[in-house]
Design a protein around this motif. Structure first.
Motif, PDB file in Angstrom:
ATOM      1  N   LEU A  25      -9.303   7.742   7.331  1.00 35.73           N
ATOM      2  CA  LEU A  25      -8.838   7.930   5.949  1.00 35.73           C
ATOM      3  C   LEU A  25      -7.608   8.834   5.863  1.00 35.73           C
ATOM      4  O   LEU A  25      -6.878   8.787   4.869  1.00 35.73           O
ATOM      5  N   LEU A  76       1.090   3.921   1.952  1.00 35.96           N
ATOM      6  CA  LEU A  76       1.740   4.357   3.186  1.00 35.96           C
ATOM      7  C   LEU A  76       2.994   3.526   3.454  1.00 35.96           C
ATOM      8  O   LEU A  76       4.004   4.045   3.946  1.00 35.96           O
ATOM      9  N   LEU A 116      -4.098   7.299   4.996  1.00 38.11           N
ATOM     10  CA  LEU A 116      -4.006   6.805   3.625  1.00 38.11           C
ATOM     11  C   LEU A 116      -3.904   7.961   2.638  1.00 38.11           C
ATOM     12  O   LEU A 116      -3.088   7.935   1.705  1.00 38.11           O
ATOM     13  N   GLY A 144      -6.401   3.395  10.816  1.00 35.17           N
ATOM     14  CA  GLY A 144      -6.164   3.934   9.479  1.00 35.17           C
ATOM     15  C   GLY A 144      -4.704   3.799   9.082  1.00 35.17           C
ATOM     16  O   GLY A 144      -4.375   3.476   7.931  1.00 35.17           O
ATOM     17  N   PRO A 187       0.820  -1.213   0.000  1.00 34.42           N
ATOM     18  CA  PRO A 187       0.000   0.000   0.000  1.00 34.42           C
ATOM     19  C   PRO A 187       0.861   1.273   0.000  1.00 34.42           C
ATOM     20  O   PRO A 187       2.052   1.249   0.342  1.00 34.42           O
ATOM     21  N   GLY A 200      -3.282   1.495   6.149  1.00 39.29           N
ATOM     22  CA  GLY A 200      -2.411   2.109   5.156  1.00 39.29           C
ATOM     23  C   GLY A 200      -1.101   1.377   4.981  1.00 39.29           C
ATOM     24  O   GLY A 200      -0.481   1.445   3.913  1.00 39.29           O
ATOM     25  N   LEU A 248      -3.286  -3.785   4.196  1.00 39.31           N
ATOM     26  CA  LEU A 248      -4.737  -3.663   4.053  1.00 39.31           C
ATOM     27  C   LEU A 248      -5.523  -4.694   4.858  1.00 39.31           C
ATOM     28  O   LEU A 248      -6.727  -4.529   5.037  1.00 39.31           O
ATOM     29  N   CYS A 250      -0.714   8.817   0.207  1.00 38.43           N
ATOM     30  CA  CYS A 250      -0.833   8.974  -1.250  1.00 38.43           C
ATOM     31  C   CYS A 250      -0.309  10.333  -1.701  1.00 38.43           C
ATOM     32  O   CYS A 250       0.417  10.436  -2.695  1.00 38.43           O
TER      33      CYS A 250
END
Length: 664
Positions: free
Chosen positions: A495, A362, A498, A458, A360, A462, A465, A502
């Protein structure tokens, strides 16, 4: 400020006490104590009915024994109960001392009513009782350094202290074990003088006869002797041996980390077996010095830190490094021609070089940060080890040294993070921190711990998953307890990590969904699977359709999210289902479950901490593979050795706990 009566559960063991019991219950009620539980220990008179009519809860315990009755009464405690008050049913305890005991409980977690505080009270005890209590109190003072004067039945103990003690005796040794363990654990206590009265009815089962007195005295003294030996010689030997074998096993594993060399894995497994033996020994440890706890936990990890790592770590270094050169690991697999100028000395060691990244955003951001500091295996492994030790610290604070041994001295955990260098500790750390936040006693009525837990979850999602269903369960619990608005706020909070990952990760790097090559890899990769392997025997074509197993997993998650109440139980069941249904299982996946065994002591999780090393047979098979067959497939015997102890132990432990609750 004294303890509130509403927080106290009174536990009264009773055997044929119909004469005195109503007066005892009435006296307790006169002090505002309404949570009164009478444990009928096999009475043949009207004890149970009289207790119910007087307003007490009655529990039947047919297994005889004072300690058995006390233990049964202490199970399945109602919400809001923070203190346990043990009281005799014969009316000999002068309950007028209760206000003073409740006041003292504001300062200490254990308060004992002392029947031997005055000459008048001592005269009402039989000579055998006086001698036995005096001798036992003296032995506790000599053996543990705590000065008690009595072993009286009227005692008030906090729920937390009671759980910390872990009572084992089920007979006359109950009181002396509690006090010896109080002394051993350095739990503060206070004795309050009490007037001891003659029995108000019935016949004493102990002091009423010379035989009963001698029997009780013998049990008390033998209990003290057993506790003392356990505390000194046996416990010290067990602790030293357990720590020694864990450390020795780590030393033996250290030179054998290059699994791509044929013949390495068998030597590695010898070291793992030695460390596992020490791990099994630590299950019997009853108390442990915190310095010895950390000495072995940190020492074993430092021993394995220089070990040759697992091959995943080369991808971590590579994907962190190429981001600094403006390349997205989601677009460019290590084998891309455009990355050829960046190839390092370790490039040939990267696994699946034609597959793009599957980690992912993160996680990729963390790899980028670490590689920016130093493109060093030692740095990456040190970070993973520190996160792992932080998990040890969190569990230690909540559950104590003995319980946390199941994680801190666990050879599978020690190898995978410090030796193998797998990054999963970075996802486990926020996951466990979130669990401990929502598991706090004050979390039921406060939104703040749940909000912070969602932020931590979260971060966990991140990084990896797989913890997403636990975030969903937490959100549902917030909705149930605090309302939809708070659940929405928590979701937004979850959220943030994450989105942050990103935004930072793709700043200056092309944003792209992982390529089809990584998707195909995920859909077809297999290793050490359980249920998918069984289905493949029946339906060979299923080996290229891993997505099939998301259906039962999703259904299981929905049931857990909708019906689950306990966070730790939901977590255990979720990871259990995930592991047995996953088409690709690696040894470090089992570490996701191990922290929760600290709370539950789940037998299956303990066993798979040992049998999980069977996974490394696949590494040896790959090193000697000639190109025929599938090197990443365990034989039926190897698969059974890995999986059956885990599954059977897990289900057995669940059934045992369920039967205990049903009995109570």
């Amino acid at each position: 400020m004294s303890v509130s009566p509403e927080q106290i559960l009174v536990i009264i063991p009773a055997l044929n006490e119909e004469d005195a019991l109503p007066g005892v219950i009435h006296d307790l009620q006169s002090f505002g104590l309404q949570h009164i539980r009478v444990v009928d220990n096999g009475s043949t008179d009207g004890t149970a009915d009289i207790a119910r009519n007087a307003g007490a809860e009655v529990i039947t315990e047919k297994r005889r024994g004072y300690g058995q009755a006390c233990w049964t009464g202490s199970q399945k405690l109602p919400d809001g109960i923070k203190w346990l008050l043990y009281c005799d049913a014969d009316g000999s305890d002068d309950l007028s001392v209760l206000p003073e005991m409740l006041a003292a409980a504001a300062d200490v977690p254990f308060v004992l009513a002392d029947r031997r505080s005055s000459a008048e009270s001592r005269s009402r005890l039989t000579p055998v009782q006086n001698f036995g209590n005096g001798l036992a109190s003296t032995l506790i003072r000599v053996g543990w350094g705590a000065r008690f004067h009595d072993l009286g039945p009227l005692r008030l103990i906090s729920r937390e202290a009671y759980q910390q003690i872990g009572m084992q005796d089920r007979g006359f040794g109950w009181t002396v074990e509690m006090q010896a363990r109080i002394a051993e654990l350095k739990i503060p206590f206070r004795e309050i003088p009490m007037n001891y009265r003659p029995r108000q009815g019935g016949t004493s089962k102990i002091s009423g006869s010379l035989k009963g007195s001698i029997q009780a005295g013998s049990v008390i003294l033998s209990t003290l002797a057993s506790l003392f030996l356990d505390k000194t010689v046996a416990r010290l030997a067990l602790t030293l041996l357990a720590g020694f074998f864990v450390l020795w096993g780590s030393v033996c594993m250290l030179p054998h980390g290059e699994f791509h060399i044929a013949g390495t894995v068998p030597n590695f497994l010898v070291g793992a077996a030695i460390a596992s033996f020490g791990f099994i020994l630590c299950w019997g440890i009853r108390s442990l010095n915190v310095w010895w706890f950390w000495g072995v936990a940190v020492g074993a990890r430092l021993l394995l830190l220089p070990m040759y790592p697992g091959d995943d770590i080369w991808r971590y270094l590579w994907e962190g490094m190429i981001q600094w050169h403006g390349y997205s690991p989601y677009l460019t697999p290590p084998g891309s021609a455009e990355l050829q100028p960046l190839r390092t000395e370790y490039w040939s060691l990267i696994n699946h070089p034609n597959v793009t990244a599957i980690y992912p955003p993160l996680t990729q951001l963390l790899f980028r940060i670490f590689a920016g500091i130093s493109e060093s295996v030692l740095l990456f492994k040190s970070v993973f080890m520190l996160a792992d030790l932080a998990v040890c610290w969190l569990l230690l604070r909540r559950f104590g040294t003995v319980a946390t041994l199941l994680y801190a001295w666990n050879p599978l955990v020690i190898y995978n993070f410090a030796g193998g260098g797998h990054y999963d500790s970075l996802f486990i750390l926020p996951l466990i921190a979130a669990w401990l936040l929502v598991d706090r006693r004050d979390a039921a009525d406060r939104f703040e711990p749940w909000l912070l837990a969602c932020l931590l979850l979260g971060i966990s999602v991140g990084v990896k998953l797989v913890s997403l269903p636990l975030l969903a369960f937490t959100g549902i619990q917030i909705w149930k307890h605090f309302g939809l608005r708070h659940a929405a706020i928590s979701g937004i909070c979850a959220l943030l990590p994450l989105l942050f990952g990103c935004a930072i990760l793709f700043y200056g790097i092309p944003l792209h969904i992982p390529g089809s090559d990584s998707g195909n890899f995920v859909m077809t990769a297999r290793s050490a699977e359980f249920i998918p392997g069984i289905i493949e025997k029946i339906w060979p074509d299923s080996h290229r359709m891993n997505q099939l197993f998301t259906v039962p997993l999703a259904l299981g998650c929905l049931v857990l999210i909708a019906k689950g109440r306990s966070w730790v139980k939901v977590a255990e069941w979720f990871f259990f289902l995930l592991l047995i249904l996953s088409p690709a299982v690696h040894a470090w996946y089992f570490t996701w479950l191990i922290p929760f065994a600290v709370a539950s002591r789940n037998l299956g999780i303990r066993l798979v901490s040992i049998t999980g090393f069977a996974y490394f047979i696949l590494q040896e098979r790959t090193a000697t593979w000639t190109g025929e067959g599938n090197p990443w497939q365990l034989t039926p015997f190897e698969s059974g050795f890995l999986w059956l102890p885990f599954i059977m132990g897990f289900l057995y432990w669940i059934c045992i706990r369920r039967n205990e609750r049903a009995h109570l």
